[in-house]
Write a protein that holds these residues in place. Structure first.
Motif, PDB file in Angstrom:
ATOM      1  N   LEU A  35     -19.178  45.017  48.378  1.00 17.10           N
ATOM      2  CA  LEU A  35     -19.722  44.746  47.039  1.00 17.10           C
ATOM      3  C   LEU A  35     -20.363  43.359  46.984  1.00 17.10           C
ATOM      4  CD1 LEU A  35     -17.039  46.291  44.645  1.00 17.10           C
ATOM      5  CD2 LEU A  35     -19.275  47.232  45.305  1.00 17.10           C
ATOM      6  N   LYS A  36     -19.742  42.374  47.609  1.00 16.21           N
ATOM      7  CA  LYS A  36     -20.331  41.036  47.646  1.00 16.21           C
ATOM      8  C   LYS A  36     -21.638  41.029  48.432  1.00 16.21           C
ATOM      9  CE  LYS A  36     -16.274  38.079  46.963  1.00 16.21           C
ATOM     10  NZ  LYS A  36     -15.412  37.033  47.574  1.00 16.21           N
ATOM     11  N   LEU A  37     -21.656  41.751  49.550  1.00 13.80           N
ATOM     12  CA  LEU A  37     -22.878  41.840  50.351  1.00 13.80           C
ATOM     13  C   LEU A  37     -23.986  42.540  49.573  1.00 13.80           C
ATOM     14  CD1 LEU A  37     -24.266  41.426  53.106  1.00 13.80           C
ATOM     15  CD2 LEU A  37     -23.405  43.682  53.772  1.00 13.80           C
ATOM     16  N   PHE A  38     -23.632  43.643  48.900  1.00 15.06           N
ATOM     17  CA  PHE A  38     -24.584  44.377  48.065  1.00 15.06           C
ATOM     18  C   PHE A  38     -25.160  43.464  46.982  1.00 15.06           C
ATOM     19  CE2 PHE A  38     -24.732  46.938  44.015  1.00 15.06           C
ATOM     20  CZ  PHE A  38     -25.985  47.506  44.241  1.00 15.06           C
ATOM     21  N   GLY A  39     -24.315  42.674  46.332  1.00 14.43           N
ATOM     22  CA  GLY A  39     -24.780  41.752  45.302  1.00 14.43           C
ATOM     23  C   GLY A  39     -25.692  40.679  45.860  1.00 14.43           C
ATOM     24  N   LYS A  40     -25.319  40.122  46.990  1.00 15.38           N
ATOM     25  CA  LYS A  40     -26.109  39.057  47.608  1.00 15.38           C
ATOM     26  C   LYS A  40     -27.499  39.539  47.991  1.00 15.38           C
ATOM     27  CE  LYS A  40     -25.997  35.894  51.578  1.00 15.38           C
ATOM     28  NZ  LYS A  40     -25.237  35.494  52.796  1.00 15.38           N
ATOM     29  N   GLU A  41     -27.583  40.786  48.476  1.00 16.45           N
ATOM     30  CA  GLU A  41     -28.859  41.293  48.980  1.00 16.45           C
ATOM     31  C   GLU A  41     -29.745  41.914  47.900  1.00 16.45           C
ATOM     32  OE1 GLU A  41     -27.791  44.005  52.090  1.00 16.45           O
ATOM     33  OE2 GLU A  41     -27.489  42.413  53.580  1.00 16.45           O
ATOM     34  N   ASN A  42     -29.170  42.244  46.722  1.00 18.71           N
ATOM     35  CA  ASN A  42     -29.934  43.021  45.740  1.00 18.71           C
ATOM     36  C   ASN A  42     -29.981  42.410  44.339  1.00 18.71           C
ATOM     37  OD1 ASN A  42     -30.563  45.800  47.185  1.00 18.71           O
ATOM     38  ND2 ASN A  42     -28.475  45.237  47.759  1.00 18.71           N
ATOM     39  N   TYR A  43     -29.340  41.253  44.128  1.00 20.04           N
ATOM     40  CA  TYR A  43     -29.336  40.613  42.814  1.00 20.04           C
ATOM     41  C   TYR A  43     -29.609  39.122  42.968  1.00 20.04           C
ATOM     42  CZ  TYR A  43     -27.226  44.881  40.926  1.00 20.04           C
ATOM     43  OH  TYR A  43     -26.996  46.177  40.541  1.00 20.04           O
ATOM     44  N   LYS A  44     -30.066  38.505  41.871  1.00 21.87           N
ATOM     45  CA  LYS A  44     -30.277  37.062  41.878  1.00 21.87           C
ATOM     46  C   LYS A  44     -28.948  36.313  41.875  1.00 21.87           C
ATOM     47  CE  LYS A  44     -34.779  37.102  39.535  1.00 21.87           C
ATOM     48  NZ  LYS A  44     -35.545  36.675  38.327  1.00 21.87           N
ATOM     49  N   ASP A  45     -27.926  36.914  41.262  1.00 22.77           N
ATOM     50  CA  ASP A  45     -26.646  36.220  41.130  1.00 22.77           C
ATOM     51  C   ASP A  45     -25.500  37.231  41.177  1.00 22.77           C
ATOM     52  OD1 ASP A  45     -24.950  34.070  40.829  1.00 22.77           O
ATOM     53  OD2 ASP A  45     -25.075  34.059  38.643  1.00 22.77           O
ATOM     54  N   VAL A  46     -24.330  36.754  41.579  1.00 23.04           N
ATOM     55  CA  VAL A  46     -23.120  37.567  41.601  1.00 23.04           C
ATOM     56  C   VAL A  46     -22.029  36.823  40.826  1.00 23.04           C
ATOM     57  CG1 VAL A  46     -21.307  38.580  43.022  1.00 23.04           C
ATOM     58  CG2 VAL A  46     -23.676  38.643  43.812  1.00 23.04           C
ATOM     59  N   ALA A  47     -21.409  37.514  39.860  1.00 19.72           N
ATOM     60  CA  ALA A  47     -20.275  36.948  39.125  1.00 19.72           C
ATOM     61  C   ALA A  47     -19.025  37.711  39.550  1.00 19.72           C
ATOM     62  CB  ALA A  47     -20.503  37.064  37.619  1.00 19.72           C
ATOM     63  N   TYR A  48     -18.162  37.040  40.300  1.00 19.35           N
ATOM     64  CA  TYR A  48     -17.006  37.693  40.926  1.00 19.35           C
ATOM     65  C   TYR A  48     -15.722  37.292  40.217  1.00 19.35           C
ATOM     66  CZ  TYR A  48     -13.423  38.711  44.431  1.00 19.35           C
ATOM     67  OH  TYR A  48     -12.300  39.164  45.075  1.00 19.35           O
ATOM     68  N   PHE A  49     -14.911  38.294  39.847  1.00 16.71           N
ATOM     69  CA  PHE A  49     -13.648  38.050  39.156  1.00 16.71           C
ATOM     70  C   PHE A  49     -12.548  38.886  39.813  1.00 16.71           C
ATOM     71  CE2 PHE A  49     -17.149  37.659  36.166  1.00 16.71           C
ATOM     72  CZ  PHE A  49     -16.957  36.371  35.666  1.00 16.71           C
ATOM     73  N   ASN A  50     -11.448  38.221  40.186  1.00 21.66           N
ATOM     74  CA  ASN A  50     -10.335  38.894  40.853  1.00 21.66           C
ATOM     75  C   ASN A  50      -9.127  38.881  39.922  1.00 21.66           C
ATOM     76  OD1 ASN A  50      -8.209  39.729  42.522  1.00 21.66           O
ATOM     77  ND2 ASN A  50      -9.118  38.792  44.330  1.00 21.66           N
ATOM     78  N   PHE A  51      -8.604  40.070  39.599  1.00 16.48           N
ATOM     79  CA  PHE A  51      -7.496  40.189  38.650  1.00 16.48           C
ATOM     80  C   PHE A  51      -6.128  39.996  39.294  1.00 16.48           C
ATOM     81  CE2 PHE A  51     -10.926  42.293  36.407  1.00 16.48           C
ATOM     82  CZ  PHE A  51     -10.710  41.919  35.086  1.00 16.48           C
ATOM     83  N   GLU A  52      -6.055  40.052  40.616  1.00 15.23           N
ATOM     84  CA  GLU A  52      -4.743  39.937  41.259  1.00 15.23           C
ATOM     85  C   GLU A  52      -4.217  38.519  41.130  1.00 15.23           C
ATOM     86  OE1 GLU A  52      -2.391  41.141  45.364  1.00 15.23           O
ATOM     87  OE2 GLU A  52      -4.569  41.024  45.391  1.00 15.23           O
TER      88      GLU A  52
END
Length: 434
Positions: A35-52
């Motif tokens: 998912l991070k790779l997909f975001g990096k390659e296909n979006y201007k920005d990635v907002a990542y949030f981890n609930f654990e």
């Protein structure tokens, strides 16, 4: 490492009726990474949030389920405004917040222009109790352990795959290439497809390190049972999980509840087994009485086999030394059929996500898998080596006259009347060959 699911993620991004996406998959199969790779390659920005381990994040969803408020507050947490279309929002380990799972419905209904993808342990999502699961308001994709094709790609053999992919079913593979593929196949039985394991092998070629990582993954699964299951169910989940290699090693492979715990019956354990199936950790293959469409109508609910989602973890749980696979010693003889069956099943599931069946005629004949390819119902016999003597597939062919039958083995590619011999190392191409 290249994962084929990237193509499906891009299709999701471009759909006009796009909904928040839940990427389902067992722990450690690479959901966060992809998912991070997909975001990096296909979006201007990635907002990542981890609930654990982050109850403060979950509180932003517990006040109410207003998606516009949540987006603003997430932007503050992110340190940057979250823009529709150009920012990919990733909710990782979402099973730790029931409210966050429920909120996906309101993101879709009120602000569908935002691109939201979620990942989490399937066991956790299965056993969690959301306020209201957003049925019909989310899209799903399944990420499984790396298939053999992806494993070969990770080993830098893209040109070899391209060559094999174009081969006609009636053309034999040159021995030099067949030998190389056979070695890769045996290596895959050792490592399996967990991305961290594959990455370690590609970089270090160290079996002891491969097995250390596999042990860590297996231990994390046990911890998942303890973390998410009710106390009364944890012992059942653990017992079933540990019994699978032994169940597969038995001659007929049929799952028997009494082998999990002496005296146990279906009603005692079937719920726990279904949790493991729903979590994608194990696969159930049911017996059918006859091969007719729909196959499910002819299946038996009480006769089934259980396999693991990853053949490398199966080998490690079985305490089978890696050397036994390459040396073909007597240690491997008893279990190699079960491991090879598990491999072929994993490859079949990777093709379409559909579960095949198996066929058995009394105590006289058994065909390992019955799979449907469009309108064709195809019997598939699995052999772990070049010794392919067996009467079961012959019995099936005489009785049902299938248009095409498949034997998966280490023999070279060959067509003999309607019998297609597919080398185990190119089973990923079986549909095209059929």
């Amino acid at each position: 490492m290249k994962r084929l699911i990237i193509n499906d993620l891009i299709k999701w991004k471009n759909r006009k009726d796009r909904k928040p996406l839940i990427l389902k998959g067992v722990r450690q199969c690479g959901k966060t990474y992809i998912l991070k790779l997909f975001g990096k390659e296909n979006y201007k920005d990635v907002a990542y949030f981890n609930f654990e381990g982050n109850p403060a994040l979950a509180k932003h969803f517990e006040q109410d389920l207003d998606p516009k408020r949540i987006i603003i507050e997430l932007g503050v947490l992110n340190g940057k405004k979250i823009n529709p279309q150009s920012t990919l929002i990733i909710f990782d380990e979402i099973q730790f917040s029931n409210a966050a799972i429920t909120s996906l419905k309101y993101f879709y209904e009120q602000i569908p222009e935002y691109h939201i993808v979620c990942a989490g342990s399937l066991l956790g999502i299965t056993l969690s109790r959301p306020l209201s699961f957003p049925v019909g308001k989310v899209d799903f994709l399944n990420l499984r352990p790396m298939c053999f094709y992806e494993f070969v790609l990770a080993n830098g053999e893209e040109m070899l795959l391209e060559y094999i992919e174009k081969i006609d079913a009636k053309v034999q593979i040159p021995q030099m290439f067949a030998d190389k593929f056979s070695t890769l196949f045996k290596t895959y039985l050792v490592t399996g497809g967990m991305p961290e394991v594959v990455a370690s092998w590609v970089e270090n070629k160290d079996v002891s390190e491969v097995e250390r990582i596999q042990d860590v993954i297996l231990n994390s699964y046990e911890l998942d049972f303890a973390k998410h299951a009710p106390k009364t169910e944890f012992p059942k989940l653990s017992l079933i999980w540990k019994s699978i290699p032994d169940q597969l090693a038995k001659e007929n492979g049929k799952f028997i509840y009494g082998h999990v715990k002496p005296g146990a019956r279906a009603k005692d354990l079937e719920d726990a087994l279904q949790w493991l199936v729903s979590a994608g950790m194990v696969y159930k293959v049911h017996k059918i009485e006859k091969p007719a469409i729909p196959l499910s109508a002819y299946s038996s609910p009480t006769f089934f086999k259980v396999y693991l989602a990853d053949v490398g973890l199966l080998r490690r749980m079985s305490k089978l030394p890696a050397s036994s696979i390459f040396e073909e010693t007597h240690l491997y003889t008893e279990f190699k059929g079960a491991m090879t069956e598990n491999y072929v099943l994993n490859e079949l599931v990777n093709l379409h996500g559909d579960m095949p069946y198996y066929w058995k005629s009394g105590n006289t004949a058994e065909v390992d898998f019955i799979a449907q390819f469009e309108e064709k119902i195809v019997p598939i016999e699995v052999k772990a080596s070049i010794n392919v003597k067996s009467r079961s597939l012959g019995v099936y062919r005489d009785k049902y006259k299938p248009k095409v039958s498949v034997r998966a083995s280490l023999l070279n590619l060959k067509v003999d009347e309607e019998l297609l011999n597919v080398p185990l190392y190119m089973f990923w191409n079986v549909e095209k060959l059929i």
